[in-house]
Design a protein around this motif. Structure first.
Motif, short mmCIF file in Angstrom:
data_model
loop_
_atom_site.label_atom_id
_atom_site.label_comp_id
_atom_site.label_asym_id
_atom_site.label_seq_id
_atom_site.Cartn_x
_atom_site.Cartn_y
_atom_site.Cartn_z
N PRO B 134 22.08 20.01 -15.28
CA PRO B 134 23.24 19.18 -14.96
C PRO B 134 24.10 19.77 -13.83
N ALA B 135 24.27 21.07 -13.81
CA ALA B 135 25.11 21.67 -12.75
C ALA B 135 24.54 21.39 -11.37
N ARG B 137 22.72 18.71 -10.54
CA ARG B 137 23.06 17.29 -10.29
C ARG B 137 24.49 17.12 -9.83
N PHE B 138 25.40 17.77 -10.55
CA PHE B 138 26.82 17.59 -10.24
C PHE B 138 27.11 18.04 -8.80
N ALA B 139 26.52 19.17 -8.40
CA ALA B 139 26.77 19.69 -7.05
C ALA B 139 26.19 18.76 -5.99
N GLU B 141 25.32 15.60 -6.26
CA GLU B 141 25.97 14.29 -6.24
C GLU B 141 27.36 14.38 -5.59
N ALA B 142 27.99 15.53 -5.71
CA ALA B 142 29.28 15.70 -5.02
C ALA B 142 29.08 15.61 -3.50
N ASP B 231 29.86 25.47 -0.59
CA ASP B 231 30.08 25.50 -2.05
C ASP B 231 28.97 24.76 -2.79
N VAL B 232 28.57 23.61 -2.23
CA VAL B 232 27.51 22.81 -2.86
C VAL B 232 26.22 23.63 -2.97
N ALA B 235 26.77 26.85 -5.42
CA ALA B 235 26.86 26.49 -6.85
C ALA B 235 25.47 26.24 -7.44
#
Lengths: 261, 261
Positions: B134-135, B137-139, B141-142, B231-232, B235
């Motif tokens: 999930p982490a 994906r979150f990065a 998708e951001a 950062d993307v 992370a």
């Protein structure tokens, strides 16, 4: 749908059903997701509630969790911006009221800043959002976007992690009071208040989901939404552990000593 | 702007200037962000290129990095969907062509699946996106959302991490060939190809940013966009390290043994 997990994973449910579940079965399925994946099972919470966190680990938690707290009323406003039914909006509005409170007394987010002060952090620093780990931002923003973009039923289902929150809040109050000097009625007011607020919200949300998820497809989507939300919470604690327990602070994130009172 | 970091952080730049920088100064500022924050500095890459990764760590990297690879053409399409100038669209389109290729031969993303096969993973499993943390994906998708929502200048500036990519790709090819049996011309084709593709793209992107960031505010926004993009990337490697080097695999993510050929 029946033969492979959904995109966001639905691993909590070993056997995805092939026909719509009864209200009771579906509720049990949602509760099983919490039992298996809610972040009360994450080692950071055991560490926090058991008194093993250093003061800086507690501070890092307070700073990063602010991102989540501060986005809750924005998330609820995003939800309400898509609701055509005035009655649903009227019922949902309480959530924003609980978190934001009035201009003079504040609400949940101001109670969070009281916790920040109690652990020695400058509340203005915490409220500025500086120092939040990028991974925390990415996870919380994913939740905000989910609520903005996905079907309303999925958005409500994602909020059902609150089903599991009172237990962790009770453990937290007890654990923090036992182990940390900063813990008192003022600093823990956020959690105490949530003990009564969350059950009211979630009773409505649960009923909404059980009533509106009236096909197998909708039940699967609602279950996946709840899984997604547990991922959002879990990922925040993974990032916290990696950054501050293991000591791998990412570029730009809070470093101990910054933002103190 | 001048006295506190932007929301996404601009810590790479110690002294945020108080007036617009010259083209040369601003380019140096962008390059300094890469020197300080690009993910070639992350310990996972030293581990990977130095041959210290276990086969399962390499597989976890291939699976999770797929999320990024697979979203690149979507990101570029999102960008082009907002560009009114046909000439800019014409120049940008090459990026999608490079990554997607033609229906029969494929492009960068199919070359990534060749790498997946070489490390023993079922390319269909990798392409399905199952098992991605999930982490991750979150990065990613951001990043997609950033390019969809932010000013075009910021979106182009975020792509400038490619300034720093050829160096890491050259190190990667050399390191993987030296240390891992799976590494050969077929499995590493993705990185070899990027050695020539990326410099063409980035020369255009850098010129665009240096030309269009003609006020202090735009320069600061472009610098912050590049920080955001670092950062993307960072992370994703933090999540990988926590999950697979430290062994804290989050619920629902790939577990060694799954998805093998």
């Amino acid at each position: 749908m029946a033969d492979r997990p959904r995109r966001h994973g639905d691993h909590a449910v070993k056997d995805i059903p092939s026909q719509p579940q009864s209200r009771e079965e579906f509720e049990a399925r949602l509760r099983a997701i919490g039992a298996e994946r809610y972040h009360d099972r994450h080692p950071f919470h055991a560490r926090l509630h058991g008194g093993e966190c250093t003061p800086d680990e507690v501070r890092a938690w307070v700073i990063n969790r602010w991102m989540y707290q501060s986005r809750i009323p924005m998330k609820d406003a995003a939800f309400m911006s898509r609701v055509e039914d005035p009655d649903l909006r009227r019922r949902w509005r309480k959530r924003i009221e609980d978190h934001d409170g009035g201009v003079s007394e504040g609400g949940g987010i101001r109670r969070w800043l009281a916790l920040a002060r109690a652990v020695g952090l400058d509340p203005d620093y915490v409220a500025s959002g500086q120092g939040i780990m990028p991974a925390t931002r990415f996870a919380v923003e994913a939740y905000l976007r989910f609520v903005r973009d996905m079907p309303l039923l999925d958005a409500v289902a994602a909020s059902l992690t609150e089903l599991f929150a009172p237990k962790i809040h009770a453990q937290r109050i007890e654990g923090l009071l036992t182990h940390y000097d900063f813990a008192d009625d003022t600093s823990l007011a956020y959690f105490r208040k949530r003990l009564t607020e969350a059950p009211e919200d979630v009773a409505f949300g649960l009923d909404y989901v059980l009533t509106h998820a009236d096909t197998l497809e909708k039940q699967n989507a609602a279950a996946a939404a709840l899984v997604f939300k547990t991922d959002v919470l879990w990922a925040q604690l993974d990032a916290l552990w990696h950054g501050y327990v293991e000591g791998n602070i990412p570029p730009g994130a809070w470093r101990p000593g910054e933002g103190m009172l």
